[in-house]
Design a protein around this motif. Structure first.
Motif, PDB file in Angstrom:
ATOM      1  N   ALA A   8       0.839  -1.205   0.000  1.00 31.25           N
ATOM      2  CA  ALA A   8       0.000   0.000   0.000  1.00 31.25           C
ATOM      3  C   ALA A   8       0.867   1.246   0.000  1.00 31.25           C
ATOM      4  N   SER A   9       1.986   1.230   0.730  1.00 30.01           N
ATOM      5  CA  SER A   9       2.861   2.391   0.765  1.00 30.01           C
ATOM      6  C   SER A   9       3.636   2.541  -0.531  1.00 30.01           C
ATOM      7  N   THR A  11       2.394   2.013  -3.517  1.00 32.48           N
ATOM      8  CA  THR A  11       1.496   2.543  -4.536  1.00 32.48           C
ATOM      9  C   THR A  11       1.258   4.038  -4.377  1.00 32.48           C
ATOM     10  N   LEU A  12       1.544   4.601  -3.269  1.00 33.07           N
ATOM     11  CA  LEU A  12       1.379   6.051  -3.078  1.00 33.07           C
ATOM     12  C   LEU A  12       2.448   6.788  -3.890  1.00 33.07           C
TER      13      LEU A  12
END
Length: 196
Positions: A8-9, A11-12
Motif C-alpha cells: 500500500a505504501s 502505490t502512493l
C-alpha cells in the motif's frame, strides 16, 4: 500483514518537489530575507512616508499652463521636425537604390515605385500634415515650412528619376527602334569584294 502495508505504501506517489509546492501556494507577504542587509540610510518607515508625502504634494504643485507664444514656439519646432522628416529617409533610400542594382528586378521596380509614390502622396496631403500645428501666430511661418517640405519630397522624386535613368527606363536618348530620329546616312559604304 506487513506485506499488505508495504504494498500500500509503494502505490502512493512520491511527494512533489518543493518548487511545485511553492508555485501552488498562494502568494503572501514573505518575511524579508536576512541575506541582504538594507542600504545605509534606508528605513522602511521613511520610504513609506516619502511616498505618501510626494502624493500629497503632487496636486498642490500644479503645472503652470504655457503661454500662447510658448505654444506657438513648440508647434513650430514640431512642424520643423515634420518638414525635415523626409530628408532623413534620403540616405536610406539612396543605399537601397545602390543595393538593388540597375537591372530590372522586382526589388528595384518596387523601390522605384516607392520613391515616386511616397513623396507625391505626402505633397498631396500637405495640409493634413501641418494642420494641427497651424495657429494664428504661426500662419506666416508655416508657408516657409511647407515649401521646405515640398522641396525635400521633390528631392526624393529626383532620386527616383535618377534610379529610373540608371535602369535605362527613362527615354532621354534618341533611339532608332522608337523612331525618334530620322534614318542615319552612313559616311562610308562598304562593298563586298566580288561586286568590284
Amino acid at each position: 500483514m506487513t506485506s499488505t502495508t508495504s504494498s500500500a505504501s509503494s502505490t502512493l506517489p512520491p511527494p512533489p518537489p518543493q518548487w511545485v509546492i511553492d508555485l501552488n501556494t498562494p502568494t503572501s507577504s514573505k518575511p524579508k530575507s536576512n541575506s541582504f542587509p538594507d542600504p545605509p540610510g534606508y528605513t522602511a518607515a521613511a520610504s513609506s512616508n516619502k511616498k505618501s508625502s510626494a502624493k500629497d504634494k503632487a496636486p498642490a504643485a500644479a503645472r503652470k499652463q504655457p503661454s500662447t507664444e510658448e505654444m506657438d514656439t513648440l508647434k513650430l519646432k514640431k512642424a520643423w521636425e515634420v518638414a525635415l522628416a523626409p530628408a532623413k529617409q534620403l540616405p536610406m533610400n539612396a543605399i537601397g537604390m545602390y543595393m538593388t542594382g540597375n537591372s530590372l528586378q522586382i526589388f528595384s521596380i518596387f523601390m522605384v515605385f516607392t520613391l515616386f509614390k511616397t513623396p507625391l502622396t505626402a505633397i498631396v496631403n500637405i495640409q493634413q500634415q501641418f494642420q494641427r500645428y497651424e495657429t494664428d501666430g504661426t500662419k506666416e511661418k508655416m508657408l516657409g515650412l511647407k515649401i521646405v517640405y515640398v522641396l525635400v519630397n521633390l528631392a526624393m522624386v529626383a532620386l527616383g528619376l535618377y534610379k529610373v535613368n540608371a535602369m535605362g527606363l527613362l527615354p532621354n536618348t534618341r533611339s532608332d527602334w522608337l523612331a525618334w530620329e530620322s534614318e542615319r546616312t552612313p559616311l562610308e559604304r562598304a562593298f563586298p569584294v566580288w561586286e568590284m
